[in-house]
Design a protein around this motif. Structure first.
Motif, mmCIF file in Angstrom:
data_model
loop_
_atom_site.group_PDB
_atom_site.id
_atom_site.type_symbol
_atom_site.label_atom_id
_atom_site.label_comp_id
_atom_site.label_asym_id
_atom_site.label_seq_id
_atom_site.Cartn_x
_atom_site.Cartn_y
_atom_site.Cartn_z
ATOM 1 N N PRO A 207 -20.670 90.340 4.049
ATOM 2 C CA PRO A 207 -20.658 90.910 5.406
ATOM 3 C C PRO A 207 -21.996 90.851 6.139
ATOM 4 C CG PRO A 207 -19.442 92.306 3.896
ATOM 5 C CD PRO A 207 -20.113 91.265 3.052
ATOM 6 N N ASP A 208 -23.108 90.959 5.411
ATOM 7 C CA ASP A 208 -24.406 90.942 6.079
ATOM 8 C C ASP A 208 -24.791 89.557 6.580
ATOM 9 O OD1 ASP A 208 -24.868 93.653 5.811
ATOM 10 O OD2 ASP A 208 -25.824 93.447 3.851
ATOM 11 N N ASN A 209 -24.007 88.548 6.211
ATOM 12 C CA ASN A 209 -24.313 87.185 6.638
ATOM 13 C C ASN A 209 -23.150 86.515 7.358
ATOM 14 O OD1 ASN A 209 -27.076 86.671 5.478
ATOM 15 N ND2 ASN A 209 -26.026 87.298 3.617
ATOM 16 N N ALA A 210 -22.053 87.240 7.571
ATOM 17 C CA ALA A 210 -20.905 86.688 8.286
ATOM 18 C C ALA A 210 -21.122 86.848 9.793
ATOM 19 C CB ALA A 210 -19.625 87.397 7.848
ATOM 20 N N PRO A 211 -20.530 85.960 10.607
ATOM 21 C CA PRO A 211 -20.780 85.979 12.056
ATOM 22 C C PRO A 211 -20.631 87.341 12.728
ATOM 23 C CG PRO A 211 -19.670 83.965 11.490
ATOM 24 C CD PRO A 211 -19.706 84.781 10.229
ATOM 25 N N TYR A 212 -19.493 88.029 12.516
ATOM 26 C CA TYR A 212 -19.335 89.313 13.210
ATOM 27 C C TYR A 212 -20.297 90.360 12.670
ATOM 28 C CZ TYR A 212 -17.489 93.530 15.269
ATOM 29 O OH TYR A 212 -17.401 94.717 15.957
ATOM 30 N N GLY A 213 -20.482 90.406 11.347
ATOM 31 C CA GLY A 213 -21.386 91.390 10.757
ATOM 32 C C GLY A 213 -22.811 91.237 11.245
ATOM 33 N N VAL A 214 -23.183 90.015 11.623
ATOM 34 C CA VAL A 214 -24.537 89.750 12.126
ATOM 35 C C VAL A 214 -24.615 89.914 13.641
ATOM 36 C CG1 VAL A 214 -26.295 87.951 12.431
ATOM 37 C CG2 VAL A 214 -25.158 88.215 10.218
ATOM 38 N N LEU A 215 -23.638 89.362 14.346
ATOM 39 C CA LEU A 215 -23.724 89.279 15.804
ATOM 40 C C LEU A 215 -23.231 90.519 16.545
ATOM 41 C CD1 LEU A 215 -22.505 85.592 16.231
ATOM 42 C CD2 LEU A 215 -24.831 86.446 16.578
ATOM 43 N N LYS A 216 -22.556 91.434 15.848
ATOM 44 C CA LYS A 216 -21.993 92.583 16.563
ATOM 45 C C LYS A 216 -23.057 93.429 17.247
ATOM 46 C CE LYS A 216 -21.815 95.765 12.593
ATOM 47 N NZ LYS A 216 -20.915 96.589 11.760
ATOM 48 N N PHE A 217 -24.290 93.380 16.739
ATOM 49 C CA PHE A 217 -25.366 94.165 17.348
ATOM 50 C C PHE A 217 -25.854 93.554 18.659
ATOM 51 C CE2 PHE A 217 -25.697 94.804 12.706
ATOM 52 C CZ PHE A 217 -25.406 96.150 12.667
ATOM 53 N N GLU A 218 -25.382 92.352 18.993
ATOM 54 C CA GLU A 218 -25.769 91.706 20.248
ATOM 55 C C GLU A 218 -24.967 92.235 21.422
ATOM 56 O OE1 GLU A 218 -28.415 89.434 20.458
ATOM 57 O OE2 GLU A 218 -28.589 90.374 18.478
ATOM 58 N N GLY A 219 -23.926 93.022 21.143
ATOM 59 C CA GLY A 219 -23.082 93.529 22.217
ATOM 60 C C GLY A 219 -23.815 94.523 23.104
#
Length: 359
Positions: free
Chosen positions: A167-179
């Motif tokens: 999870p710490d390296n999957a797209p959503y787990g990484v990019l969700k903080f960009e919202g």
């Protein structure tokens, strides 16, 4: 300690059985789901095994220490190793968003600032594109509305991992903080007097979900087709291939015009619609919504900014965690990991605190 993790061991055994079942691999969606969960649980199970082994060795060494001093020294080493494994397991077992292992769909929208905002939205798109390349992720443009100067009124992209990641390296787990809303301070190319302007662009991040995970009634959809267009409204297609879908019960509207056929564009639009419906459902279930999801801003309001990009000072600042760095040029070139890791670290501490195991 970690006795409650026995349920995870049972689940891991079930996953191993499913992965060896040919029927699982004949269903692509199921295979991806099982593979991702298996990848997520693997480090936890390995950690539990290591914790059990070290605990047993420590007990044995303690029993023999009174007879042989060498076992006393071994106890010190075993205690240090056990402490490291315990800390790692505590982090792995902290409550987390179940969507962290998913691929992501991102929408980048221009906001306050007119053409300059659209150009900045384009800069953000290129930043995420380069960041995806550094992680060997596949980036796919689902829909894009360009402006005359090459900026974006909006652009929707899918970010997919290659293989199963934790999870710490999957797209959503990484990019969700960009919202949220991203603010830029710089001299626009449209500014003749050299004054620094402030404008903003909004970013929305959603987990991509499989078709089977969301049930959508075709009777709830209104599908409109129209001719795809480029900057200035000039037709770039000779057929009505662009598709706009309205989900009548929720009022959600999605569109796609990047593909050559109506069918392809409809499939792309449905991917975005599924992601939006999942995000909407999770928002409405306030008790289950994560702090990261609640922080995402749905309107491009400069007062709700999450990050500022200051070009004159080459500075990037994330306002949620007080992060600041003077390497904006590198960040815009895709070097986002320092920011991402800082946000992930803050999120981990919040999750540990919520579970009563904060360090």
């Amino acid at each position: 300690m970690f006795e409650a993790a026995q349920g995870l061991r049972d689940e891991f055994g079930d996953l191993e059985a499913k992965m060896s079942d040919p029927a699982t691999h004949s269903d692509l969606a199921l295979s991806r789901k099982v593979g991702r969960r298996y990848a997520e649980l693997t480090p936890i199970i390995k950690g539990l095994d290591a914790h059990r082994m070290l605990s047993d060795d420590l007990i044995a060494a303690g029993e023999l220490a009174s007879e042989d001093e060498s076992f006393a020294a071994e106890m010190v080493s075993l205690q240090e190793q056990l402490a490291q494994v315990t800390a790692k397991l505590t982090k792995l077992l902290a409550p987390r968003d179940p969507n962290d292992s998913a691929d992501a769909i991102m929408e980048i929208m221009s906001g306050a600032g007119g053409e300059e905002s659209a150009l900045f939205a384009g800069d953000l798109f290129k930043m995420y594109q380069k960041f995806a390349e550094t992680r060997s992720w596949k980036l796919e443009v689902l829909d894009a509305q360009l402006t005359d100067l090459g900026g974006y009124k909006s652009v929707t992209i899918a970010v997919k991992a290659t293989g199963n990641l934790d999870p710490d390296n999957a797209p959503y787990g990484v990019l969700k903080f960009e919202g949220g809303v991203h603010r830029v301070q710089r001299i626009p190319v449209t500014e003749s007097s050299g004054r620094i302007h402030t404008s903003a662009a909004g970013v929305l991040v959603m987990p991509e979900v499989e078709d089977a995970e969301v049930e959508i009634d075709e009777n709830d959809l209104r599908v409109d087709v129209y001719r795809a267009s480029g900057p200035g409204g000039q037709g770039v297609n000779t057929t009505d291939s662009a598709v706009r879908i309205t989900h009548l019960p929720s009022g959600i509207v999605v569109s796609s015009q990047n593909e050559r056929s109506q069918l392809q564009n409809k499939e792309q639009a449905m991917r975005v619609l599924r992601a939006r419906l999942v995000a909407k459902a999770e928002e409405e279930a306030a008790s289950a919504a994560s702090a990261a999801r609640r922080s995402q801003v749905r309107t491009v309001d400069r007062s709700e900014r999450v990050r500022t990009y200051n070009f004159p000072e080459n500075r990037i600042a994330d306002h949620r965690i007080g992060y600041k760095a003077h390497n904006l040029d590198q960040v815009l070139n895709g070097d986002l990991m320092a920011v991402v890791e800082a946000l992930q670290g803050a999120d981990l501490q919040e999750r540990l605190a919520a579970s009563g195991t904060a360090e």
